[in-house]
Design an enzyme around this catalytic site. Sequence first.
Site, mmCIF file in Angstrom:
data_model
loop_
_atom_site.group_PDB
_atom_site.id
_atom_site.type_symbol
_atom_site.label_atom_id
_atom_site.label_comp_id
_atom_site.label_asym_id
_atom_site.label_seq_id
_atom_site.Cartn_x
_atom_site.Cartn_y
_atom_site.Cartn_z
ATOM 1 N N LYS A 29 0.829 -1.201 0.000
ATOM 2 C CA LYS A 29 0.000 0.000 0.000
ATOM 3 C C LYS A 29 0.871 1.261 0.000
ATOM 4 C CE LYS A 29 -3.797 -0.551 2.302
ATOM 5 N NZ LYS A 29 -4.388 -0.897 3.597
ATOM 6 N N ARG A 99 -3.328 3.033 8.451
ATOM 7 C CA ARG A 99 -3.662 1.878 7.608
ATOM 8 C C ARG A 99 -2.521 0.868 7.598
ATOM 9 N NH1 ARG A 99 -4.739 4.579 1.883
ATOM 10 N NH2 ARG A 99 -6.050 2.733 1.617
ATOM 11 N N GLY A 108 -8.570 -7.237 3.886
ATOM 12 C CA GLY A 108 -9.405 -7.260 5.084
ATOM 13 C C GLY A 108 -8.794 -7.977 6.271
ATOM 14 N N MET A 110 -5.996 -7.196 8.010
ATOM 15 C CA MET A 110 -5.417 -6.393 9.059
ATOM 16 C C MET A 110 -6.237 -5.138 9.268
ATOM 17 S SD MET A 110 -1.466 -7.257 8.794
ATOM 18 C CE MET A 110 -1.366 -6.283 7.369
ATOM 19 N N ARG A 366 -3.435 -1.387 -6.326
ATOM 20 C CA ARG A 366 -2.648 -2.606 -6.179
ATOM 21 C C ARG A 366 -3.018 -3.523 -7.329
ATOM 22 N NH1 ARG A 366 -6.051 -4.494 -0.925
ATOM 23 N NH2 ARG A 366 -8.028 -4.693 -1.978
ATOM 24 N N HIS A 484 -15.816 -8.918 0.431
ATOM 25 C CA HIS A 484 -14.790 -9.834 0.943
ATOM 26 C C HIS A 484 -14.887 -11.203 0.278
ATOM 27 C CE1 HIS A 484 -13.394 -12.870 3.918
ATOM 28 N NE2 HIS A 484 -12.328 -12.075 3.884
ATOM 29 N N SER A 797 13.484 -42.920 -18.710
ATOM 30 C CA SER A 797 12.270 -42.250 -18.262
ATOM 31 C C SER A 797 12.160 -42.522 -16.773
ATOM 32 C CB SER A 797 11.060 -42.795 -19.012
ATOM 33 O OG SER A 797 9.898 -42.184 -18.508
ATOM 34 N N CYS A 864 7.882 -39.855 -16.122
ATOM 35 C CA CYS A 864 6.525 -40.306 -16.453
ATOM 36 C C CYS A 864 5.702 -40.624 -15.216
ATOM 37 C CB CYS A 864 6.569 -41.496 -17.395
ATOM 38 S SG CYS A 864 7.378 -42.935 -16.688
ATOM 39 N N TYR A 884 11.992 -33.848 -21.360
ATOM 40 C CA TYR A 884 10.535 -33.700 -21.366
ATOM 41 C C TYR A 884 9.931 -34.195 -20.060
ATOM 42 C CZ TYR A 884 10.229 -38.731 -22.189
ATOM 43 O OH TYR A 884 10.328 -40.080 -22.050
HETATM 44 P P1 ADP Z 1 -7.661 -2.448 3.448
HETATM 45 O O1 ADP Z 1 -6.254 -2.858 3.386
HETATM 46 O O2 ADP Z 1 -8.515 -3.364 4.262
HETATM 47 O O3 ADP Z 1 -8.229 -2.126 2.111
HETATM 48 P P2 ADP Z 1 -7.385 0.388 3.879
HETATM 49 O O4 ADP Z 1 -6.204 0.849 4.629
HETATM 50 O O5 ADP Z 1 -7.320 0.519 2.413
HETATM 51 O O6 ADP Z 1 -7.707 -1.086 4.309
HETATM 52 O O7 ADP Z 1 -8.581 1.227 4.476
HETATM 53 C C1 ADP Z 1 -9.896 0.828 4.616
HETATM 54 C C2 ADP Z 1 -10.839 1.821 3.990
HETATM 55 O O8 ADP Z 1 -10.625 3.132 4.472
HETATM 56 C C3 ADP Z 1 -10.655 1.883 2.490
HETATM 57 O O9 ADP Z 1 -11.907 1.952 1.870
HETATM 58 C C4 ADP Z 1 -9.893 3.161 2.293
HETATM 59 O O10 ADP Z 1 -10.139 3.713 1.031
HETATM 60 C C5 ADP Z 1 -10.415 4.035 3.414
HETATM 61 N N1 ADP Z 1 -9.419 5.030 3.792
HETATM 62 C C6 ADP Z 1 -8.181 4.781 4.250
HETATM 63 N N2 ADP Z 1 -7.496 5.926 4.475
HETATM 64 C C7 ADP Z 1 -8.327 6.928 4.148
HETATM 65 C C8 ADP Z 1 -8.192 8.360 4.135
HETATM 66 N N3 ADP Z 1 -7.052 8.943 4.488
HETATM 67 N N4 ADP Z 1 -9.235 9.081 3.740
HETATM 68 C C9 ADP Z 1 -10.387 8.457 3.374
HETATM 69 N N5 ADP Z 1 -10.582 7.142 3.357
HETATM 70 C C10 ADP Z 1 -9.558 6.368 3.740
HETATM 71 MG MG MG Z 2 -7.844 -0.834 0.901
#
Ligand code: ADP
Ligand code: MG
Length: 917
Positions: A29, A99, A108, A110, A366, A484, A797, A864, A884
């Site tokens: 990220k 984040r 989802g 972490m 990503r 998810h 073989s 084989c 092969y």
């Molecule tokens: P994940 O790895 O589970 O996608 P994220 O770190 O991307 O978690 O964050 C979860 C949600 O919060 C995402 O929808 C992201 O776009 C939103 N988000 C994260 N940081 C910000 C921010 N600075 N402003 C607005 N929304 C945010």
């Molecule tokens: Mg995200």
Amino acid sequence: MAKAKKYVYFFGAGKADGRADMKELLGGKGANLAEMVNLKMPVPPGFTITTEVCTYYYAHGRKFPKELEGQVRAAVARVEKIMGKKFGDPADPLLLSCRSGARASMPGMMETVLNIGLTGATIPGMIALTGNPRFVWDAYRRLIMMYSDVVMEKAAGVEPAEDMGIRRQLERLMDQAKRQAGAKADTDLSAEDLQALCGRFRDKVREVLGKPFPDDPREQLWGAVGAVFQSWNGKRAVSYRRIEGIPDWWGTAVNVQAMVFGNMGDDSATGVAFTRNPATGENAFFGEWLTNAQGEDVVAGIRTPNPLNVATKSEHTQHLASLEEAMPAVYKPLVAIRNKLDSHYRDMQDIEFTIERGVLWMLQTRTGKRTGTAALRMAVEMMRERLISKETAVARVTPAQLDELLHRILDPKAEKGATVLAKGLPAGPGGAAGRLVFTAADAVAWTERGEPVVLCREETNPEDVEGMRAAAAILTARGGMTSHAALVARGWGKCCVVGAGALHVDAQARTVAAGGRTLREGDWVSLNGSRGVVYLDRLPTVDPDPENPLLVEFLAACDKVRRLGVRANADSPKDAAVARTFGAEGIGLLRTEHMFYGEGSDQPLFLLRKMILSKTPAERRAACAELFPHVKADIKGTLAAMDGLPVTIRLLDPPLHEFVPQSEEKQRELAQSLGIGLGDVRKRAEALHESNPMMGHRGVRLGVTYPEVSEMQIRAVLEAAAELRAEGKKALPEIMIPVTCTVEELKDQQALIGKVKAEVMQKFNLRKLDFLVGTMIEIPRAALTAGRMAEAAEFFSFGTNDLTQMCFGFSRDDIGAFMPDYLARKVLPADPFQSLDQEGVGELIKVGIERGRATRPKLKVGICGEHGGDPASIHFCHLAGMDYVSCSPFRVPIARLSAAQIAVKDAPRKKAGKGRA
Ligand code: ADP
Ligand code: MG
Ligand code: MG
């Protein structure tokens, strides 16, 4: 003094310390946020705390390096400067998000905390500033929910009782508030409702967790940072890593970023999108968005999200406004960003964006997870667009994804007549039938019992992953293509239907109702995950089309890249034809005994039995003569089907007693035909009994004791080849002698071959008859004495099934008693009959190849065993220098891909030149 270590990487206002290729340090990220900033895209400023801090944190009893605090303070100051706001400032407060971000995306798994910095002191300032109290209280209730759950409960190691987690308790308060206010959606709650709710939230937090909700912005920030690092070792994350094979030591980074707000009203929104369609691979911008929403709202399935554009509206989203229609001024720059990201990364991107009062902000990009269908289409199309090379294209589709395409779908004929239970979104490919279960734990338990299940949930969450993994298919009532369930299923290539809104799931009662029907746990349903349809009952499934043009083009690219040849193990003209359509370049193993099993085998089997029970060479020769035309016809059919391609024909391999008749009727028939009594037949049969037949009188040993049997087979092969030649076909037989352990066995059989060859050449008046003679290497001694074996053998073989059996001393048919314990207790890393044991068996192979080629440099070498279709084993075969691999016809495409992928990986080391099949 040395410069202090850099733990914090800044990004914002068009400049970033990091780059996309710094994932190890910054996590995926953080590295990609930096990259987007470098690409001059609108990204809220922020900074990344490196994965090294995570490693440090765990190595030092959960303490941060002492330089960190100062570096974070400096970075916050830079964000403040860019944003023109101050963190904790009552008049104009900056809010932050915190984040997580590991190297590999763990959707989802972490934690993230949004709206950090809202406190008793800053809330009034925010309200005054925005003139939007509803927004501020909404942001605050979200902060309390996320923070109490992530920081105060999970990271603090509090283990609540089932359904009593703080988040659930707060959700219940919110549901209550909605009921009281007569609100349907969260967005129907007024500022006053939300303000009151925040008060109740804070009381609840204190009551349940015994601590007040922190009202200091810095405490909130550091609490959140620590919690993200803690979440690396949270239950869900650990379990996900185990499934995905992500090492524990990688660690996560933490990203702290200025908040932008999608929940400021109807001119604000949040969305998730893919630069290409992740289900089909179509080169079309695809996504979902919600107005007046924040963060996870789109993926959490709280409201049905709107489609991004007109072109990608579905039957279910037809009536909803697209972003293209609702906010064209934002949609246009978003499309420009989409185009730039797609061509910059040269791969499909999964992006998050937020619109704050009509202004677009990018929050994440990503590489997106995709179905096998989509992976194939995107690889081929990007190759055509010259966005990527064929080597890159080949690396873009995993063997598992290719497997998906070669996998079963619901039988379209059965599907036509089937009863539709519900429709949803096509989130994971293929078709599957299974019995309904409603919890992840049941999915695991039923699957262990051998019952295929469909895991049916209102929506899934990261706690369900083990059950989702076990299930044959996944079905949810809520959530979109970015939910998810959809994300996870797509990554695994698992059949999945999400957002089947007609379903009413009652997990407690273990029922699901739709259209006036109620189904219970254990009832059968069938899913078409490629179209998003749920059917009643168990529908049959069928194999897919190997002539799909995208697949053909992709595999042709694989063929250009790979060095290893790919053959198939096939025993009949029918199998041979299938193998050819899948691209086999020959047959690596034709088991002659196959003609004595199954359909049409009555007569040959009877004659074989007659031969086996013969007492004298004269009797046996007579029986062989009767059998001869059958063997010849059988071999000729397969040689003809493989016209122009080599076919390795193995002489009779199994111990003879396997063919002795057991029923009295058959024994009597045989006695009559041999002109002996029933008792005699029984006595002869008993004489063939062995205490350890797998190591008994079989393979070449039969050929040595019954030369007339070998001779008959050799003559059948060579006459079949000669006849085909006369018919204008090109037969390339390779006679393979099985179960050898000394070169003398080969020499013994070769004398026979020489004799028969001369006779056949004379009979057909030929001056030349091309064929090879070689051996299966399946006994360790043969591998160790390969230098001698190669004096007589023109090819090897490796029969890795038996070689594994003999190398380990594990009886293949008896491993069930101990292998599960061996694997569970990690005595062995994997079942060596499934994935080649490189350490032991692999060593025998390497030694065998090396010594064999020392004697005969042009020795042709293949494999084989079952391993010939296993990607990791194929990589080994490439590196060991084989010519092969040979595997089952349906695995041939996987083998072509795996051979190409290892060639790409190995390219810097060795220049790829094509091997001989
Ligand atoms: P994940 O790895 O589970 O996608 P994220 O770190 O991307 O978690 O964050 C979860 C949600 O919060 C995402 O929808 C992201 O776009 C939103 N988000 C994260 N940081 C910000 C921010 N600075 N402003 C607005 N929304 C945010
Ligand atoms: Mg995200
Ligand atoms: Mg064998």
